[in-house]
Design a protein around this motif. Structure first.
Motif, short mmCIF file in Angstrom:
data_model
loop_
_atom_site.label_atom_id
_atom_site.label_comp_id
_atom_site.label_asym_id
_atom_site.label_seq_id
_atom_site.Cartn_x
_atom_site.Cartn_y
_atom_site.Cartn_z
N GLU A 38 10.24 1.93 38.83
CA GLU A 38 10.36 0.71 39.62
C GLU A 38 11.68 -0.02 39.38
O GLU A 38 12.29 -0.55 40.30
CB GLU A 38 9.19 -0.23 39.30
N GLU A 39 12.11 -0.08 38.11
CA GLU A 39 13.26 -0.91 37.75
C GLU A 39 14.50 -0.05 37.59
O GLU A 39 14.87 0.36 36.50
CB GLU A 39 12.97 -1.69 36.46
N VAL A 40 15.14 0.26 38.72
CA VAL A 40 16.30 1.15 38.70
C VAL A 40 17.61 0.38 38.92
O VAL A 40 18.68 0.97 38.89
CB VAL A 40 16.18 2.24 39.78
N LYS A 41 17.53 -0.93 39.12
CA LYS A 41 18.74 -1.69 39.42
C LYS A 41 19.75 -1.60 38.28
O LYS A 41 20.94 -1.36 38.49
CB LYS A 41 18.37 -3.16 39.68
N SER A 42 19.29 -1.81 37.05
CA SER A 42 20.16 -1.73 35.88
C SER A 42 19.29 -1.43 34.68
O SER A 42 18.07 -1.29 34.80
CB SER A 42 20.95 -3.03 35.67
N ALA A 43 19.90 -1.36 33.53
CA ALA A 43 19.15 -1.04 32.32
C ALA A 43 18.55 -2.27 31.66
O ALA A 43 17.82 -2.13 30.69
CB ALA A 43 20.08 -0.35 31.32
N ASP A 44 18.83 -3.47 32.15
CA ASP A 44 18.48 -4.69 31.43
C ASP A 44 17.00 -5.03 31.58
O ASP A 44 16.54 -5.45 32.63
CB ASP A 44 19.34 -5.85 31.94
#
Length: 672
Positions: A38-44
């Protein structure tokens, strides 16, 4: 698709109520699954949690490596575990919080426990964030992906897993970098500092011209796992994660990180069915360490030539721990867990000055090789009967904190009892009531006790060696209501904090002190499935914090870092079986209840719109594209409590670091 999954979960919930032998979850928590997908925008991770959970807010420090606040609590007041390993940052200024040492592409799921309801782990004062990374699979599988985003963001990552019915392996790696982001006004890090200089901040806090276009960070990771079924009843899990970050810029501070390296090793051995006194015996070991030198190297104040007058604050931390748990099955619906837990954390810091005054500062200690040694025993009982489930826990901690002694600071000893009970009652098929009461403790850390400034001939003592440990006593109440196509959950809590460790800006030495305070709040969350394809999720969280008495020489009784009313809501459209579009809104009220005596300031409210589409192009290729802050708003979410050392203008106003402006990204992944 999501509606079908929801109805399946509802059916399982009813089965649990009917069959006492099935396991139940008895402590209220928030669970996030498929984080890597789900969270592929960045590593944060901090950004991902703030977008998903209304009671979590991000503490913006940079383009990456940001911290979180959970229900008004931060730092050691919340426990962050990665695969059951305790991980601490080395930086006293929170440039490398625990959430920065694991990347979203390696995370399978996250469980967030709000409140003092975890007796297995040392220091769960007001909440816990338990992160589970990907497990290796038996079948050969994997994923290769690339990600591009605004401000030169680039990421490449790959994961491969496979094995046999006895041994399974996984290896994962990633590489990413980004330029400094721009806020909604188009200002990058350099320009945000320039605005502060116009308001009277010293010019030497600015980046040197030759580093004005330096990347905001570069980060590489490697994770490897081996799972082995030694016998049908014996299992061994080994894991190693390496994080390597270079040149991480922190614009609102005077220093940046030259690098930030961490290594996390875990081993877990489980043997089941040993006899009538052991349904399962589990032995866990972990070893995590962080190396974090921060420096003025990129700033004007270090001199015209590189390293001409550079100040370096080099810190390391390492924590090793062992936990042994034995679970006894008392009946088909009840079990008892008994355990011992021990850990040792070392924290060491040294100043170094290159150029002028090097001989008077180099080698000066900031944290004098401090060991925090904890030994504990705990018990946890769980019972399910008819419509009621109960979980109760008890823990005794004995902690010794020892310094190297070269600065003449005293050692400290603490002992404490933590206990809680949490109950669920299924009022009917659609209504669940839950409540809990708990008490937990956490000891001061080495910074709060012993930290020494680099300034002045006598090296002022910032820490306070006489601090008492903090005790949190909390009550939680809640209601969950299920409808045919919807779920609504309401929660309230009240927390009494005794000897809460707090920063007093009116002091110049021994600035940390114990105070008594309260935090209380409420949240409302839920989901509505309009059709098989369309769903709405929402979450609303509010809290207030007050000191029992204002600090000496001050009048403000507001507690710091108590974030205002926050809303997370999203509309989802599953336009095919494996493709989804989402529009979400993240909004917060004006931050007008703040501790002005200790550096905080009023912050305007905000509302931002994010959009994302995950599309399965083929059976194996997934494309994810999105835009955050669609309307390019300029806003800030992080306040300026003096617990952090931040840049300030001549008038005393501390720099508010704005959030990123409009951010567009595209991720392509091949999965097999």
């Amino acid at each position: 698709m999501k509606r079908a999954a929801y109805l399946l979960l509802l059916g399982v919930h009813h089965l649990q109520a009917a069959d006492e032998a099935l396991p139940v979850i008895t402590v209220e928590s928030t669970t996030l699954s498929d984080v890597s997908g789900e969270e592929v925008k960045s590593a944060d991770l901090a950004e991902a949690l703030a977008k998903k959970v209304p009671s979590v807010s991000v503490v913006r420090r940079s383009g990456i490596a940001n911290d979180i606040i959970l229900r008004g609590q931060k730092k050691d007041n919340i426990n962050i575990l990665i695969d059951d390993a305790k991980v601490y940052g080395a930086c006293p200024n929170r440039m490398d919080p625990p959430t920065s040492h694991v990347l979203t592409n390696n995370i399978e799921g996250i469980t967030i426990i709000e409140g003092p309801y975890d007796v297995e782990n040392f220091g769960t004062l007001s909440g816990a964030v338990k992160i589970t990374t990907k497990a290796p699979s038996q079948e050969l599988s994997g994923e290769v992906g690339v990600n591009f985003g605004s401000w030169g963001y680039r990421k490449q990552y790959a994961t491969v897993s496979g094995g046999s019915d006895r041994v399974r392996l996984l290896i994962s790696g990633s590489n990413e970098s980004s330029e400094p982001y721009e806020d909604g006004d188009g200002n990058d890090f350099y320009e945000q500092i320039a605005n502060l200089i116009e308001d009277g901040a010293p010019v030497d806090v600015q980046y040197k011209d030759q580093y004005r276009n330096l990347d905001a960070y570069k980060k590489q990771t490697l994770m490897g796992k081996v799972y082995a079924d030694i016998t049908d009843k014996q299992k061994l899990k080994l894991s190693y994660t390496a994080n390597r970050s270079d040149e991480v810029l922190y614009p609102s501070s005077r220093m940046d990180a030259l690098y930030d390296d961490s290594d996390i090793f875990t081993a877990d051995y489980t043997i089941s069915d040993l006899g009538s006194y052991s349904k399962s015996l589990d032995v866990q070991y972990y070893d995590s360490k962080v190396d974090h030198p921060m420096s003025t190297f990129y700033r004007v104040l270090s001199g015209a030539t590189d390293s001409g007058n550079e100040m370096i604050s080099a810190l390391t931390t390492r924590v090793q721990g062992v936990k042994i748990k034995n679970t006894l099955e008392l009946s088909a619906a009840s079990h008892l867990k008994l355990g011992v837990d021990t850990s040792k954390r070392n924290w060491d810091g040294t100043y170094e000055k290159l150029g002028m005054m090097a001989t008077t500062i180099t080698g000066r200690k900031s944290i004098d090789d401090v060991d925090t040694i904890n030994r504990a025993i705990f018990a946890e009982w769980e019972m399910h009967y008819s419509a009621t489930s109960v979980k109760a826990g008890l823990r005794y901690d004995d902690t010794h904190i020892e310094t190297a002694g070269t600065l003449g600071q005293p050692d400290n000893d603490y002992s404490g009892i933590s206990a809680n009970i949490f109950a669920n009652y299924q009022l009917n098929e659609s209504t669940r009531l839950f409540s809990g009461i708990g008490r937990a403790t956490r000891v001061p850390d080495a910074r709060e006790l012993y930290f020494m400034s680099s300034m002045g001939i006598t090296q002022p003592e910032i820490g306070t060696p006489t601090l008492e440990q903090t005790v949190n006593t909390e009550i939680d109440l809640g209601l969950e209501k299920r409808y045919q196509n919807a779920l609504v959950k309401a929660k309230v809590f009240h927390s009494w904090l005794k000897d809460y460790i707090y920063y007093n800006a009116s002091k110049t030495t021994n600035v940390f002190e114990n105070i008594d305070a309260t935090i209380y709040g409420a949240s409302l969350s839920g989901e509505w499935f309009a059709t098989d394809q369309v769903s709405l999720d929402f979450g609303l969280a509010w809290q207030r914090g007050r000191k029992d008495e204002a600090l000496a020489g001050q009048t403000d009784k507001d507690l710091a870092e108590i974030t205002p009313l926050k809303l997370n809501t999203g509309l989802n459209y599953d336009y095919t079986a494996r493709s989804t579009a989402r529009v979400e809104v993240v909004a917060a009220d004006r931050w007008d209840a703040f501790d002005g005596d200790n550096g905080e300031q009023e912050i305007a409210g905000y509302s931002v719109v994010n959009m994302k589409v995950q599309h399965m192009l083929t059976r194996n290729i997934e494309l994810t594209g999105g835009v955050d802050n669609l309307f390019d708003k300029t806003y800030a979410v992080t306040n300026t409590y003096n617990d952090l050392t931040l840049l300030a203008a001549a008038g005393g106003d501390v720099m508010l670091l704005n959030e990123p402006g409009r951010y567009m990204y595209l991720n392509a992944a091949y999965k097999f």
